[in-house]
Design an enzyme around this catalytic site. Structure first.
Site, PDB file in Angstrom:
ATOM      1  N   GLY A  18       0.001 -44.104 -14.642  1.00  0.00           N
ATOM      2  CA  GLY A  18       0.200 -44.740 -15.937  1.00  0.00           C
ATOM      3  C   GLY A  18      -1.090 -45.352 -16.420  1.00  0.00           C
ATOM      4  N   GLY A  19      -1.023 -46.044 -17.554  1.00  0.00           N
ATOM      5  CA  GLY A  19      -2.201 -46.682 -18.128  1.00  0.00           C
ATOM      6  C   GLY A  19      -2.771 -47.740 -17.186  1.00  0.00           C
ATOM      7  N   VAL A  23       0.855 -44.984  -9.276  1.00  0.00           N
ATOM      8  CA  VAL A  23       2.020 -45.506  -8.548  1.00  0.00           C
ATOM      9  C   VAL A  23       2.339 -44.563  -7.384  1.00  0.00           C
ATOM     10  CG1 VAL A  23       4.429 -46.235  -8.713  1.00  0.00           C
ATOM     11  CG2 VAL A  23       2.915 -46.548 -10.672  1.00  0.00           C
ATOM     12  N   ASP A 134       6.457 -53.341 -24.424  1.00  0.00           N
ATOM     13  CA  ASP A 134       6.272 -51.900 -24.236  1.00  0.00           C
ATOM     14  C   ASP A 134       7.601 -51.237 -23.848  1.00  0.00           C
ATOM     15  OD1 ASP A 134       4.841 -49.574 -24.315  1.00  0.00           O
ATOM     16  OD2 ASP A 134       3.842 -49.838 -22.386  1.00  0.00           O
TER      17      ASP A 134
HETATM   18  N1  ATP Z   1       9.655 -49.096  -8.919  1.00  0.00           N
HETATM   19  C1  ATP Z   1       9.490 -47.777  -9.066  1.00  0.00           C
HETATM   20  N2  ATP Z   1      10.280 -46.915  -8.375  1.00  0.00           N
HETATM   21  C2  ATP Z   1      10.138 -45.579  -8.509  1.00  0.00           C
HETATM   22  N3  ATP Z   1       9.235 -44.993  -9.326  1.00  0.00           N
HETATM   23  C3  ATP Z   1       8.414 -45.782 -10.050  1.00  0.00           C
HETATM   24  C4  ATP Z   1       8.502 -47.213  -9.966  1.00  0.00           C
HETATM   25  N4  ATP Z   1       7.581 -47.736 -10.806  1.00  0.00           N
HETATM   26  C5  ATP Z   1       6.963 -46.693 -11.393  1.00  0.00           C
HETATM   27  N5  ATP Z   1       7.449 -45.506 -10.946  1.00  0.00           N
HETATM   28  C6  ATP Z   1       7.005 -44.145 -11.318  1.00  0.00           C
HETATM   29  O1  ATP Z   1       5.616 -44.152 -11.562  1.00  0.00           O
HETATM   30  C7  ATP Z   1       5.319 -43.660 -12.857  1.00  0.00           C
HETATM   31  C8  ATP Z   1       4.133 -44.390 -13.447  1.00  0.00           C
HETATM   32  O2  ATP Z   1       4.514 -45.723 -13.719  1.00  0.00           O
HETATM   33  P1  ATP Z   1       3.684 -46.702 -14.660  1.00  0.00           P
HETATM   34  O3  ATP Z   1       4.565 -47.830 -15.014  1.00  0.00           O
HETATM   35  O4  ATP Z   1       2.384 -47.036 -14.062  1.00  0.00           O
HETATM   36  O5  ATP Z   1       3.285 -45.763 -15.833  1.00  0.00           O
HETATM   37  P2  ATP Z   1       3.915 -45.375 -17.246  1.00  0.00           P
HETATM   38  O6  ATP Z   1       5.004 -46.325 -17.644  1.00  0.00           O
HETATM   39  O7  ATP Z   1       4.300 -43.918 -17.164  1.00  0.00           O
HETATM   40  O8  ATP Z   1       2.657 -45.492 -18.179  1.00  0.00           O
HETATM   41  P3  ATP Z   1       2.051 -46.774 -18.908  1.00  0.00           P
HETATM   42  O9  ATP Z   1       1.804 -47.823 -17.871  1.00  0.00           O
HETATM   43  O10 ATP Z   1       0.800 -46.230 -19.489  1.00  0.00           O
HETATM   44  O11 ATP Z   1       3.050 -47.203 -19.916  1.00  0.00           O
HETATM   45  C9  ATP Z   1       6.603 -43.838 -13.645  1.00  0.00           C
HETATM   46  O12 ATP Z   1       6.710 -42.906 -14.662  1.00  0.00           O
HETATM   47  C10 ATP Z   1       7.675 -43.668 -12.575  1.00  0.00           C
HETATM   48  O13 ATP Z   1       7.984 -42.298 -12.462  1.00  0.00           O
END
Ligand code: ATP
Length: 336
Positions: A18-19, A23, A134
């Protein structure tokens, strides 16, 4: 929180990027599965977002918010450790590799109620009001029961009690971003209401908030949806997988709520509390209808005689009526 203990985590797969960084899926020595967010090396703004997320999540205890289990902020590369949510994001379910017809209207309405209830809690019930900033389907995780878990509080803001709104650098995601906040930089809870309206439209249509490949008139879901509503052709935009004869009324009502949430002027939008209550009422009414279909009121014939005899004996209730009351009460309790 894990506190100041050394815990070794085995990392074995990248879940997403993600941004805010990458993860990973990991496993703790006690075998519990976790998600670990790792900041990008040397990016100080991301470290600030990590600290912000810790600050905000430590104020919250809600069944529909992803739990932060621990953090590691003093190291060169900061880490956040969360409970692992195993059924992907709502975005993936609706549009990605996981998209399938298993997300029925009942699931979608329940998910909408859960997100709306969580935002209402953040805005008015948490110890300090919180604006998520967001809200989008990619930030809604789903567990094995398809229960919604709101995630990604890196951009969220705690609002001091004496302030109605904050001036901030505009942040959010295109397609979900409140146009009023975008133009003025003034942030208040109504920006989350706008983004929630877009999420509700996504649930209703199965279409993305912003789709560059589409022709101009259907690129922005909000505009496309609002004009379909205005021109009385809602059926053209609702996801064919969910619309049927028995849910037309609920879908129409949910669509009206989505349009209200995405009004141009923040003050014309409802509060999340009202939105959550209206959506919950749709669910409760639905259950009532299902029960009355299953246990129809007795027709005016010999059955009525039986009912009258029961009444004469002091039992004035009918099975259907009591059952409806029980089901309604159960749903309100389950919604807490
Ligand atoms: N607690 C969690 N359990 C399972 N998967 C997770 C969890 N948190 C994040 N993820 C996975 O990791 C991915 C990336 O998460 P992250 O929140 O960093 O990015 P995003 O929401 O896709 O982008 P941005 O932060 O730019 O809005 C998510 O799309 C999800 O699939």
């Amino acid at each position: 929180m894990l506190g100041r203990t050394d815990v070794y985590v085995t990392i074995y797969v990248i879940l997403g990027q993600g941004g805010q960084g990458t993860v990973y899926k990991g496993i703790l020595p006690d075998s519990s599965v976790v998600a670990i967010k790792k900041s990008r090396l040397g990016d100080s703004s991301q470290v600030e977002q990590f600290i912000n997320e810790v600050l905000v999540l430590s104020q919250i205890n809600h069944r529909n918010v992803v739990k932060l289990l621990g953090c590691c902020l003093e190291t060169e590369v900061p880490l956040l450790v969360y409970e692992f949510i195993n059924s992907g994001t709502l975005f993936d379910r609706l549009h990605g590799s996981m998209s399938d017809s298993s997300l029925t209207w009942e699931h979608r309405l329940r998910i909408a109620v859960e997100i709306a209830g969580t935002l209402a809690y953040l805005h008015s019930s948490a110890s300090i009001p919180i604006i998520h900033r967001d809200v989008k389907t990619a930030n809604i995780l789903l567990d094995e029961n398809l229960t919604a878990k709101v995630a990604d509080f890196g951009a969220s803001r705690l609002i001091p009690m004496d302030k109605e709104q904050l001036t901030t650098m505009v942040q959010g995601t295109l397609g979900y971003l409140d146009p009023e906040y975008y133009n003025t930089g003034l942030l208040n809870e109504k920006s989350d209401v706008y983004s929630f309206g877009v999420v509700l439209m996504e649930l209703l249509t199965g279409q993305k908030a912003l789709c560059f490949e589409k022709p101009q008139q259907s690129k922005h879901l909000v505009n496309y949806f609002a004009s379909a509503m205005k021109e009385n052709r809602l059926h053209e935009v609702i996801d064919g997988q969910v619309l049927n004869k028995s849910n037309q009324r609920e879908i129409h009502e949910a669509a009206r709520i989505a349009v209200e949430c995405t009004r141009l002027m923040g003050e014309e939008r409802p509060r999340m509390k009202e939105v959550a209550a209206q959506l919950e009422a749709l669910r409760v009414t639905k259950t009532k209808h299902e029960w009355s279909d299953q246990y129809p009121e007795p027709e005016v014939n010999e059955h009525l005689v039986g009912v009258e005899i029961l009444s004469a004996q002091g039992d004035t209730s009918t099975t259907g009526y009591d059952s409806i009351k029980n089901v309604t009460r159960l749903h309100i309790e389950a919604g807490r």
